[in-house]
Structures are given as structure tokens and as C-alpha cells.
Design a protein around this motif. Structure first.
Motif, PDB file in Angstrom:
ATOM      1  N   TYR A 260      46.781  47.566  45.216  1.00 44.58           N
ATOM      2  CA  TYR A 260      46.764  46.379  45.225  1.00 44.58           C
ATOM      3  C   TYR A 260      46.483  45.644  43.689  1.00 44.58           C
ATOM      4  O   TYR A 260      46.874  44.397  43.406  1.00 44.58           O
ATOM      5  N   PHE A 261      46.326  46.492  42.753  1.00 42.95           N
ATOM      6  CA  PHE A 261      46.019  45.847  41.420  1.00 42.95           C
ATOM      7  C   PHE A 261      47.278  45.739  40.741  1.00 42.95           C
ATOM      8  O   PHE A 261      48.241  46.231  40.989  1.00 42.95           O
ATOM      9  N   GLY A 262      47.060  45.123  39.501  1.00 43.24           N
ATOM     10  CA  GLY A 262      48.269  45.022  38.663  1.00 43.24           C
ATOM     11  C   GLY A 262      48.876  46.123  38.148  1.00 43.24           C
ATOM     12  O   GLY A 262      50.117  46.272  37.565  1.00 43.24           O
ATOM     13  N   HIS A 312      41.912  46.416  37.227  1.00 46.40           N
ATOM     14  CA  HIS A 312      41.508  44.998  37.031  1.00 46.40           C
ATOM     15  C   HIS A 312      42.608  44.116  37.538  1.00 46.40           C
ATOM     16  O   HIS A 312      43.842  44.685  37.609  1.00 46.40           O
ATOM     17  N   ASP A 313      42.469  43.055  37.744  1.00 48.62           N
ATOM     18  CA  ASP A 313      43.590  41.972  38.333  1.00 48.62           C
ATOM     19  C   ASP A 313      43.212  40.738  37.362  1.00 48.62           C
ATOM     20  O   ASP A 313      42.250  40.185  37.560  1.00 48.62           O
ATOM     21  N   CYS A 314      44.234  40.286  36.521  1.00 52.47           N
ATOM     22  CA  CYS A 314      44.091  39.059  35.975  1.00 52.47           C
ATOM     23  C   CYS A 314      44.668  37.757  36.750  1.00 52.47           C
ATOM     24  O   CYS A 314      44.455  36.496  36.386  1.00 52.47           O
ATOM     25  N   ASP A 315      45.516  38.265  37.839  1.00 52.32           N
ATOM     26  CA  ASP A 315      45.995  37.202  38.456  1.00 52.32           C
ATOM     27  C   ASP A 315      45.184  36.673  39.654  1.00 52.32           C
ATOM     28  O   ASP A 315      45.605  36.753  40.567  1.00 52.32           O
ATOM     29  N   LYS A 348      43.780  36.562  48.712  1.00 48.38           N
ATOM     30  CA  LYS A 348      43.576  37.966  48.497  1.00 48.38           C
ATOM     31  C   LYS A 348      42.304  38.787  48.831  1.00 48.38           C
ATOM     32  O   LYS A 348      42.023  39.687  49.091  1.00 48.38           O
ATOM     33  N   TYR A 434      34.408  45.492  44.131  1.00 46.30           N
ATOM     34  CA  TYR A 434      34.985  44.453  43.392  1.00 46.30           C
ATOM     35  C   TYR A 434      34.149  43.398  42.654  1.00 46.30           C
ATOM     36  O   TYR A 434      32.917  42.915  43.487  1.00 46.30           O
TER      37      TYR A 434
END
Ligand code: ASP
Ligand code: MG
Length: 463
Positions: A260-262, A312-315, A348, A434
Motif C-alpha cells: 500500500y505504500f509508495g 512511508h507515504d507522502c501522498d 485510505k 501507522y
């Protein structure tokens, strides 16, 4: 027998494609390759729809560009010339059908989900055709089959289909087992299947991984191999954490969380079909095919580091819905979520407290989601707030929710480098924790956690 998925990221420059064809010729006989479209082709097929809709005269140019791109690679990978000529004829046939679809689009002036799915399925078809021709031109036996002709059955949901594993298994057994028995290399386009009514339906962007998993289960393969241009899953994004390590073995649960992460290693739905069969997935780097890569299986080893990765996820952006007593009043969450879902926006994650519901969304969806909430009558909330300067950090590892001290150690590491945690969410997964930090703190936060769990000799790590 293996099912091997070849990603579009690998199918880019003619030289790398030629190397992959070499690799296929050595490792492929008796196995099945599920292929993505060449790099960028799906994007351009979809973008071309808008052009074709407005301007009929642009259509031959769009088709011409697709032809050139595939021929440029064919010249490199298909020899002798007689094979090249035969391929060019087949390619022209396929493109003629695609061209008709674009004209149909221009005529009807309507980009229906049905048409979008058929048109976007062409990238994979063209890739399978090209690669099969390349292998055949080397004197090896290869062929390709189209999913709708061999019964890769879906539920018919355009753009987000799910496969019917049972029906597909039966159909594949009938159509494909005889081909494979002869030791041929079989190519299948990924990304789509066919509904019971005969409609081409795609599995969503990036869905060739899922298609490959479906094929692997339908054919009862020994393993699903994913060929990429990276070694596999890493303990963190190496662009942020230079000492990030390869994760040699991870569980389905861990892989699903990380997907699910980038990182874009694997489409999130890939493990769905294989996990019931306990089929192994291995990631292989086409640039270093003998490297061990990552292996995904039912259980990851209990020894060693319980944390597999700091992802990590920046979006990410947050829509905060303030209302008194939301924790105790039924209905508000449902109302908010339905209003947002009705606009086709994906939530999300959700974190609620007594006074506030925080909806985690992709950045691009934030304003639309806010609009959707504003339309609700009567207004069930007091105030809506948006937060954009955030990033999500996830620590992923089987059993971390049950292991005392993990969260504490993680937050101590973050606090010690002066980073404030904005929000914490233990998701429904047993394998992930998270939390959100301010965007500017992302890199230091990730590094602090990573070095707390990874930068000690393996034997001393908290296991
Ligand atoms: N070609 C499709 C896409 O780009 C599917 C895939 O590559 O997995 O979304
Ligand atoms: Mg692709």
C-alpha cells in the motif's frame, strides 16, 4: 511450472528488453510469462482517448507512434528479417483493431468505462505479441494467448475487476495445460480478463501483478515469480535511508501492508489469490537475476528483527470532521464515508476520537472529499478542517501489535530526534502500526526509527 510476471518498468529501453528476452530464452521453457505493457504505453493509450475523442484526424498519428515504438524494439529483438516481417504484419492487424476503437470513440463521443477498459488492454496484448515473436525468432517454441479467448473470467467490474478463480482454473486447465506440456514458453497479457458477458475488464492500474497471481493459482503453479528492476522489498526507501537492507523473507500480511505504500514493488491485491494456496511469491531483479531477491510466503521467520520495514507515504492529506460526541453517536462516520464514496473517492484510513473523525485521503482527493461533505444535509458536523503538511510512516512486521515495547521504542526514537507525532493509528492489520508526522520531519523520523531497529548487529537486535 512457474508463472513469471514481467513488469512494464523493465520493458523500457530496447537494450534492456533484449537482455530480458535473453533471460526468458534461458529460464522460460515450460513456464508462463504474464506481461505488462511496455513502459508508458498504458498511460499513452488512455491519454490518446481524449485526443481521439476530439480530433479524428489525430488517430492515425496515435496509431503510428504505437507502431513505431513496438517496431523499434522488434528490430532489436527479432531476427532474422523473415520473422520481423511476420511480426510487423501481426502488429498491424492488432493496431487496426485498436484504431477502429478510437474511431468508434470519436463517433460516439463517449469514453465509457467499457471502451476505456478495452482500449487500455492493448498495451499488454502488444507486449505479449512482441515478446512471443522475439522468442520464436530464436528458434524456441513460444506462443501467446489472449485472456478473453482462454477464459480468464472476472466479475465484470470495469476498471477494478476481480477474477473468478474457480471458473478461470477450469478454463485454463482446458486451454493451457496441453500447450505447457510440450515445454513451450507461453505468454499471457496481464491487466485484464473477460466478464461472463464477454466484456474486457481490467484489474485497475498496475493490475498485471494481480493478473499474474490469478494465472498462477489457476494453473496451480509452484511459484509466482515477479520480475522487476529492483531486488525486492527494502527495510526502508533507500533514497531516504542509505543503509536500508533487502528484506529476504516476508509474510503475505507484511507484503500486503507494504504494497500500500509508495514503494510500488507489488500491486496490493497480488497476495489475495495466492495466499489461500500458500503459494510462494519471489521477486527477481532482471538486472541481477541471480541475486536472491525477496520471498513472500505464509509466515516470515520469527527470529531476528520483528520490524521488517519502515515505510512511508507522502501522498496523504487529512480531512478532519469535528462534531461533538462522534465517538458515541452512531451514523456520522457512515454518512461522511458514504458521501465521499459516492463521489468515487477512496478513503485510505480513518481515525476517530470523541470529537473528531480524521479521514486519511490521497492529496488529489482532498478538495473533492471536502465538497462531498459540504453537500450533506442536514449538516451532521460542526466544522471541517484540512491538513496537508503531513506524511504517513508505517512500521510493518508480523505480530508487532502484540509485542510489548515496539510502539514505545518507535515513538521514543522519533521523540529523541525532536519529531512530533501528529496522529497514531493501529490499523486493522496485525502487521502494521501507522502514524503521521509533519512532512518536514519525515526523513528524520524514518531514519530515527530505522536506526533504532536496524543499526545494531543482527545478533543483538530485539527479536
Ligand atoms: N499496464 C498496466 C498499468 O500500467 C498494468 C500493469 O502494468 O500492471 O497500469
Ligand atoms: Mg504498466
Amino acid at each position: 511450472m512457474k508463472v513469471i510476471k514481467v513488469g512494464g518498468g523493465c520493458l523500457k529501453a530496447p537494450r534492456t528488453i533484449a537482455d530480458i528476452v535473453d533471460l526468458m530464452a534461458v529460464r522460460g521453457p515450460g513456464h508462463v510469462f504474464v506481461v505488462s505493457a511496455l513502459h508508458g504505453i498504458t498511460d499513452s493509450l488512455i491519454a490518446s482517448m481524449a485526443t481521439a475523442l476530439m480530433d479524428e484526424d489525430a488517430i492515425p498519428g496515435l496509431i503510428g507512434r504505437l507502431k513505431n515504438r513496438h517496431l523499434q524494439i522488434a528490430r532489436r529483438v527479432i531476427r532474422p528479417k523473415s520473422h520481423g516481417d511476420a511480426y510487423e504484419r501481426d502488429l498491424s492487424e492488432s493496431l487496426k483493431r485498436l484504431e477502429r476503437l478510437y474511431y468508434g470513440l470519436n463517433f460516439t463521443r463517449e469514453a465509457t468505462p467499457r471502451l476505456t477498459d478495452v482500449i487500455s488492454s492493448y498495451g499488454e496484448r502488444l507486449a505479449a505479441q512482441l515478446l512471443a515473436a522475439a522468442i520464436k525468432s530464436r528458434g524456441l517454441e513460444a506462443t501467446y494467448r489472449l485472456p478473453h479467448k482462454i477464459g480468464l473470467i472476472t466479475d465484470g467490474k470495469f476498471g477494478d475487476a476481480t477474477a473468478d478463480l474457480k471458473a478461470t482454473g477450469k478454463n485454463f486447465e482446458r486451454h493451457l495445460t496441453p500447450i505447457l506440456k510440450g515445454g513451450k514458453i507461453l505468454f499471457l497479457p496481464g491487466f485484464f480478463g473477460v466478464s461472463p458477458d464477454g466484456d474486457i475488464t481490467t484489474f485497475g492500474r498496475g493490475g498485471s501483478d494481480y493478473a499474474a497471481a490469478v494465472a498462477a493459482v489457476a494453473l496451480k503453479a509452484e511459484v509466482l515469480e515477479i520480475w522487476k528492476d529492483t531486488d525486492g522489498f527494502m527495510s526502508a526507501d533507500p533514497r531516504m535511508v542509505p543503509e536500508a537492507e533487502l528484506i529476504p523473507v516476508l509474510s503475505y500480511e507484511e507484503a500486503a501492508e507494504l504494497a500500500y505504500f509508495g514503494a510500488r514493488i507489488l500491486h496490493p491485491r497480488t497476495v489475495e489469490p495466492v495466499r489461500r494456496q500458500k503459494m510462494k511469491i519471489t521477486i527477481k531483479n532482471t538486472l541481477a537475476p541471480d541475486a536472491p531477491g525477496s520471498e513472500i510466503r505464509a509466515r516470515s521467520p520469527r527470529r531476528g528483527n520483528i520490524i521488517k520495514s519502515v515505510a512511508h507515504d507522502c501522498d496523504i492529506a487529512i480531512l478532519k470532521v469535528h462534531a461533538s460526541g462522534v465517538g458515541a453517536r452512531p451514523g456520522i462516520l457512515g454518512q461522511a464515508a458514504s458521501a465521499i464514496a459516492a463521489d468515487g473517492i477512496n478513503i485510505k484510513s480513518v481515525v476517530t476520537s470523541q470529537t473528531c473523525i480524521s479521514l486519511l485521503l490521497a492529496r488529489g482527493d482532498l478538495m473533492d472529499a471536502r465538497e462531498a461533505l459540504k453537500q450533506i444535509r442536514p449538516r451532521p458536523y460542526r466544522r471541517i478542517e484540512i491538513l496537508e503538511d503531513v506524511a504517513l510512516i508505517g512500521i510493518v512486521g508480523d505480530g508487532i501489535q502484540h509485542r510489548p515495547g515496539i510502539a514505545a521504542r518507535c515513538f521514543t526514537a522519533v521523540a529523541d530526534c525532536g519529531v512530533n507525532v501528529e496522529m497514531i493509528s493501529f490499523g486493522p492489520s496485525r502487521a502494521a502500526l501507522y502514524f503521521l508526522v509533519n512532512k518536514k520531519d519525515l526523513e528524520s523520523g524514518i531514519n530515527a526509527i530505522h536506526s533504532s531497529f536496524f543499526s545494531v548487529p543482527r545478533c543483538q537486535r530485539l527479536g
